[in-house]
Motif scaffolding. Structure first.
Motif, PDB file in Angstrom:
ATOM      1  N   LYS A 217      10.629  -8.228  -0.010  1.00  0.00           N
ATOM      2  CA  LYS A 217      11.420  -9.454  -0.048  1.00  0.00           C
ATOM      3  C   LYS A 217      12.374  -9.455  -1.241  1.00  0.00           C
ATOM      4  CE  LYS A 217       9.663 -13.418   0.801  1.00  0.00           C
ATOM      5  NZ  LYS A 217       8.793 -14.616   0.691  1.00  0.00           N
ATOM      6  N   LYS A 218      12.028  -8.721  -2.290  1.00  0.00           N
ATOM      7  CA  LYS A 218      12.879  -8.630  -3.471  1.00  0.00           C
ATOM      8  C   LYS A 218      13.994  -7.589  -3.307  1.00  0.00           C
ATOM      9  CE  LYS A 218       9.533 -10.008  -7.058  1.00  0.00           C
ATOM     10  NZ  LYS A 218      10.425 -10.657  -8.036  1.00  0.00           N
ATOM     11  N   GLY A 219      14.002  -6.885  -2.147  1.00  0.00           N
ATOM     12  CA  GLY A 219      15.069  -5.924  -1.885  1.00  0.00           C
ATOM     13  C   GLY A 219      14.671  -4.471  -1.983  1.00  0.00           C
ATOM     14  N   HIS A 220      13.389  -4.203  -2.218  1.00  0.00           N
ATOM     15  CA  HIS A 220      12.920  -2.819  -2.294  1.00  0.00           C
ATOM     16  C   HIS A 220      12.509  -2.345  -0.901  1.00  0.00           C
ATOM     17  CE1 HIS A 220      13.232  -3.374  -6.578  1.00  0.00           C
ATOM     18  NE2 HIS A 220      12.423  -4.414  -6.505  1.00  0.00           N
ATOM     19  N   ARG A 221      12.092  -1.088  -0.784  1.00  0.00           N
ATOM     20  CA  ARG A 221      11.911  -0.501   0.548  1.00  0.00           C
ATOM     21  C   ARG A 221      10.498   0.027   0.775  1.00  0.00           C
ATOM     22  NH1 ARG A 221      17.163   3.163   1.808  1.00  0.00           N
ATOM     23  NH2 ARG A 221      16.816   4.070  -0.240  1.00  0.00           N
ATOM     24  N   LEU A 222      10.018  -0.188   1.995  1.00  0.00           N
ATOM     25  CA  LEU A 222       8.692   0.284   2.393  1.00  0.00           C
ATOM     26  C   LEU A 222       8.770   1.705   2.935  1.00  0.00           C
ATOM     27  CD1 LEU A 222       5.643  -0.294   3.194  1.00  0.00           C
ATOM     28  CD2 LEU A 222       6.572  -0.899   5.449  1.00  0.00           C
ATOM     29  N   ILE A 223       7.836   2.534   2.501  1.00  0.00           N
ATOM     30  CA  ILE A 223       7.674   3.864   3.090  1.00  0.00           C
ATOM     31  C   ILE A 223       6.420   3.896   3.958  1.00  0.00           C
ATOM     32  CG2 ILE A 223       7.182   6.294   2.630  1.00  0.00           C
ATOM     33  CD1 ILE A 223       9.242   4.336   0.193  1.00  0.00           C
ATOM     34  N   ALA A 224       5.311   3.407   3.433  1.00  0.00           N
ATOM     35  CA  ALA A 224       4.065   3.443   4.211  1.00  0.00           C
ATOM     36  C   ALA A 224       3.118   2.362   3.733  1.00  0.00           C
ATOM     37  CB  ALA A 224       3.405   4.818   4.089  1.00  0.00           C
ATOM     38  N   ASP A 225       2.367   1.809   4.675  1.00  0.00           N
ATOM     39  CA  ASP A 225       1.358   0.796   4.358  1.00  0.00           C
ATOM     40  C   ASP A 225      -0.009   1.251   4.852  1.00  0.00           C
ATOM     41  OD1 ASP A 225       0.380  -1.910   3.620  1.00  0.00           O
ATOM     42  OD2 ASP A 225       0.086  -2.081   5.790  1.00  0.00           O
TER      43      ASP A 225
ATOM     44  N   PHE B  43      13.205  -7.395   8.407  1.00  0.00           N
ATOM     45  CA  PHE B  43      14.034  -7.346   7.210  1.00  0.00           C
ATOM     46  C   PHE B  43      15.247  -6.423   7.332  1.00  0.00           C
ATOM     47  CE2 PHE B  43       9.771  -8.534   5.860  1.00  0.00           C
ATOM     48  CZ  PHE B  43      10.013  -9.637   5.060  1.00  0.00           C
ATOM     49  N   GLY B  44      15.328  -5.660   8.416  1.00  0.00           N
ATOM     50  CA  GLY B  44      16.474  -4.785   8.607  1.00  0.00           C
ATOM     51  C   GLY B  44      16.197  -3.342   8.201  1.00  0.00           C
ATOM     52  N   ALA B  45      17.107  -2.458   8.600  1.00  0.00           N
ATOM     53  CA  ALA B  45      16.928  -1.022   8.353  1.00  0.00           C
ATOM     54  C   ALA B  45      16.951  -0.678   6.873  1.00  0.00           C
ATOM     55  CB  ALA B  45      18.014  -0.232   9.089  1.00  0.00           C
ATOM     56  N   SER B  46      17.599  -1.513   6.057  1.00  0.00           N
ATOM     57  CA  SER B  46      17.685  -1.225   4.621  1.00  0.00           C
ATOM     58  C   SER B  46      16.365  -1.467   3.906  1.00  0.00           C
ATOM     59  CB  SER B  46      18.775  -2.083   3.970  1.00  0.00           C
ATOM     60  OG  SER B  46      18.463  -3.464   4.102  1.00  0.00           O
ATOM     61  N   ALA B  47      15.370  -2.046   4.601  1.00  0.00           N
ATOM     62  CA  ALA B  47      14.087  -2.359   3.975  1.00  0.00           C
ATOM     63  C   ALA B  47      13.058  -1.254   4.147  1.00  0.00           C
ATOM     64  CB  ALA B  47      13.535  -3.664   4.553  1.00  0.00           C
ATOM     65  N   VAL B  48      13.425  -0.160   4.817  1.00  0.00           N
ATOM     66  CA  VAL B  48      12.461   0.921   5.064  1.00  0.00           C
ATOM     67  C   VAL B  48      13.073   2.278   4.729  1.00  0.00           C
ATOM     68  CG1 VAL B  48      11.237  -0.339   6.870  1.00  0.00           C
ATOM     69  CG2 VAL B  48      13.171   1.117   7.476  1.00  0.00           C
ATOM     70  N   ARG B  49      12.187   3.228   4.475  1.00  0.00           N
ATOM     71  CA  ARG B  49      12.558   4.633   4.294  1.00  0.00           C
ATOM     72  C   ARG B  49      11.494   5.492   4.961  1.00  0.00           C
ATOM     73  NH1 ARG B  49      14.405   7.629  -0.986  1.00  0.00           N
ATOM     74  NH2 ARG B  49      14.523   9.208   0.642  1.00  0.00           N
ATOM     75  N   ASN B  50      11.867   6.691   5.357  1.00  0.00           N
ATOM     76  CA  ASN B  50      10.905   7.572   6.031  1.00  0.00           C
ATOM     77  C   ASN B  50       9.988   8.297   5.053  1.00  0.00           C
ATOM     78  OD1 ASN B  50      11.884   6.946   8.597  1.00  0.00           O
ATOM     79  ND2 ASN B  50      13.466   8.522   8.492  1.00  0.00           N
ATOM     80  N   HIS B  51      10.493   8.626   3.875  1.00  0.00           N
ATOM     81  CA  HIS B  51       9.680   9.351   2.890  1.00  0.00           C
ATOM     82  C   HIS B  51      10.241   9.110   1.491  1.00  0.00           C
ATOM     83  CE1 HIS B  51      12.994  12.144   3.825  1.00  0.00           C
ATOM     84  NE2 HIS B  51      12.880  12.510   2.557  1.00  0.00           N
ATOM     85  N   ALA B  52       9.442   9.459   0.484  1.00  0.00           N
ATOM     86  CA  ALA B  52       9.891   9.290  -0.898  1.00  0.00           C
ATOM     87  C   ALA B  52       9.086  10.207  -1.801  1.00  0.00           C
ATOM     88  CB  ALA B  52       9.746   7.844  -1.356  1.00  0.00           C
ATOM     89  N   HIS B  53       9.711  10.616  -2.886  1.00  0.00           N
ATOM     90  CA  HIS B  53       9.032  11.369  -3.943  1.00  0.00           C
ATOM     91  C   HIS B  53       8.182  10.395  -4.749  1.00  0.00           C
ATOM     92  CE1 HIS B  53       9.649  13.148  -8.240  1.00  0.00           C
ATOM     93  NE2 HIS B  53       8.407  13.327  -7.821  1.00  0.00           N
ATOM     94  N   ILE B  54       6.874  10.625  -4.794  1.00  0.00           N
ATOM     95  CA  ILE B  54       5.979   9.720  -5.523  1.00  0.00           C
ATOM     96  C   ILE B  54       6.102   9.997  -7.019  1.00  0.00           C
ATOM     97  CG2 ILE B  54       3.602   8.938  -5.834  1.00  0.00           C
ATOM     98  CD1 ILE B  54       3.015   9.804  -2.988  1.00  0.00           C
ATOM     99  N   SER B  55       6.685   9.047  -7.735  1.00  0.00           N
ATOM    100  CA  SER B  55       6.923   9.204  -9.175  1.00  0.00           C
ATOM    101  C   SER B  55       5.875   8.511 -10.026  1.00  0.00           C
ATOM    102  CB  SER B  55       8.314   8.655  -9.548  1.00  0.00           C
ATOM    103  OG  SER B  55       9.337   9.292  -8.822  1.00  0.00           O
ATOM    104  N   LEU B  56       5.274   7.455  -9.484  1.00  0.00           N
ATOM    105  CA  LEU B  56       4.348   6.638 -10.276  1.00  0.00           C
ATOM    106  C   LEU B  56       3.262   6.069  -9.370  1.00  0.00           C
ATOM    107  CD1 LEU B  56       3.756   5.204 -13.036  1.00  0.00           C
ATOM    108  CD2 LEU B  56       5.211   3.332 -12.220  1.00  0.00           C
ATOM    109  N   VAL B  57       2.034   6.045  -9.872  1.00  0.00           N
ATOM    110  CA  VAL B  57       0.913   5.421  -9.164  1.00  0.00           C
ATOM    111  C   VAL B  57       0.498   4.184  -9.942  1.00  0.00           C
ATOM    112  CG1 VAL B  57      -1.476   5.677  -8.398  1.00  0.00           C
ATOM    113  CG2 VAL B  57       0.108   7.601  -8.194  1.00  0.00           C
ATOM    114  N   VAL B  58       0.432   3.051  -9.238  1.00  0.00           N
ATOM    115  CA  VAL B  58      -0.010   1.791  -9.840  1.00  0.00           C
ATOM    116  C   VAL B  58      -1.352   1.412  -9.234  1.00  0.00           C
ATOM    117  CG1 VAL B  58       0.462  -0.662 -10.110  1.00  0.00           C
ATOM    118  CG2 VAL B  58       2.343   0.981 -10.266  1.00  0.00           C
TER     119      VAL B  58
END
Length: 313
Positions: A166-174, A213-228
């Protein structure tokens, strides 16, 4: 398993001949450029790899007689050879086409330079053939960084991920994240096909993030830089308050930086993760607020020490 048609489709290559044979499988991410083989040396010919011919190979072939070409290409065409790829849009010898057709080997063509084309094919094969491991968590892209949110069941990982979207970031996987090692320092995370773009929110059910939320809210993959790691706040637990502790977690045999965030009523975890991502990026660029605080503290102690000496005099 990767088929030749997957490479053709993903990299937008052209099929010159053998369109009916694109179901050949590729088992190695390594590429072969048969230079020595063109001279007749076949002792270590990696016939089971994709064979890429560039300017050097084609120029050398053009100096051969038709009989020599036929003999060499007959040896190059093994029944286990996935395909031949001709770079730079170079002309393809008729003898190669004949030999490849007899062994049912497709010939692919591209206008891309040889080195770049080889790199593209190799990178694609490495990503597809890499061993995948499934882990629990929510993977989101925050300010361009792949952030993997983990924690015990019910702690609010998906809800935090939804707030970040909702803040404008993107989902890769849940819920479930498939990870694989791209190289010694890079681990990639992606969603299983069955869960792509979907989230499970307790009390609501399954939602389609791209649809809402639209296509801009998702991505297919990402480089994992940080674990929270989200953890319930407790007086018995000790949390890093200065950020001086360096913690990491092993993902697909790649060490990834990890921070633990306490969760309690009233804490906006999504905003904290945003700040954590920005702070992590600042550290990678050479700015460390913790070191600045320690330097300021050391300077203050030194100044007080000098003042005490002056007072004693």
């Amino acid at each position: 398993m990767v088929q030749v048609k997957d490479i053709v489709n993903q990299l937008h290559l052209d099929v010159y001949s053998g369109e009916d044979f694109l179901n050949h499988t590729v088992t190695s991410s390594e590429i072969s450029r048969p230079g020595l083989e063109l001279t007749g040396y076949f002792n270590y010919y990696p016939y089971d790899r994709i064979q890429v011919l560039g300017m050097k190979e084609i120029t050398f072939i053009e100096k051969m007689t038709s009989a020599e070409k036929s003999m060499i290409f007959k040896k190059l065409c093994n029944e286990d050879t996935p395909c031949f790829v001709i770079a730079r849009g170079l002309s393809i010898p008729e003898e190669l086409v004949n030999a490849a057709n007899k062994k049912e080997i497709p010939i692919i063509q591209s206008t891309i330079s040889t080195s770049r084309l080889s790199g593209m094919i190799s990178n694609f094969l490495e990503s597809q053939l890499a061993e995948r491991v499934s882990i629990h968590g929510v993977l989101v892209e925050v300010y361009g960084l792949g952030v993997l949110i983990q924690g015990s069941s019910g702690i609010g990982k998906s809800e935090t991920g939804l707030e970040l979207i909702k803040k404008g970031h993107r989902l890769i996987a849940d819920d479930r994240v498939d990870i694989y090692r791209q190289d010694e320092r890079t681990v990639i995370g992606e969603s299983p096909k069955i869960l792509e773009h979907l989230m499970e929110i307790r009390g609501v059910g399954i939602i389609d993030v791209m649809n809402l939320f639209g296509a801009s809210a998702v991505r297919n993959h990402a480089h994992i830089s940080l674990v929270v790691n989200l953890q319930d706040w407790s007086v018995d637990n000790t949390f890093d308050r200065l950020g001086s502790g360096t913690e990491s977690i092993d993902l697909a045999h790649v060490p990834v930086p990890k921070i633990t965030i306490p969760v309690s009523n009233g804490r906006n975890v999504a905003t904290i993760i945003e700040v954590a991502a920005m702070n992590f990026r600042a550290k990678t660029m050479g700015y460390d607020a913790t070191k600045k605080f320690e330097n300021n503290l050391a300077q203050l102690i030194a100044e007080n020490s000098e003042s005490d000496k002056e007072f004693d005099k």
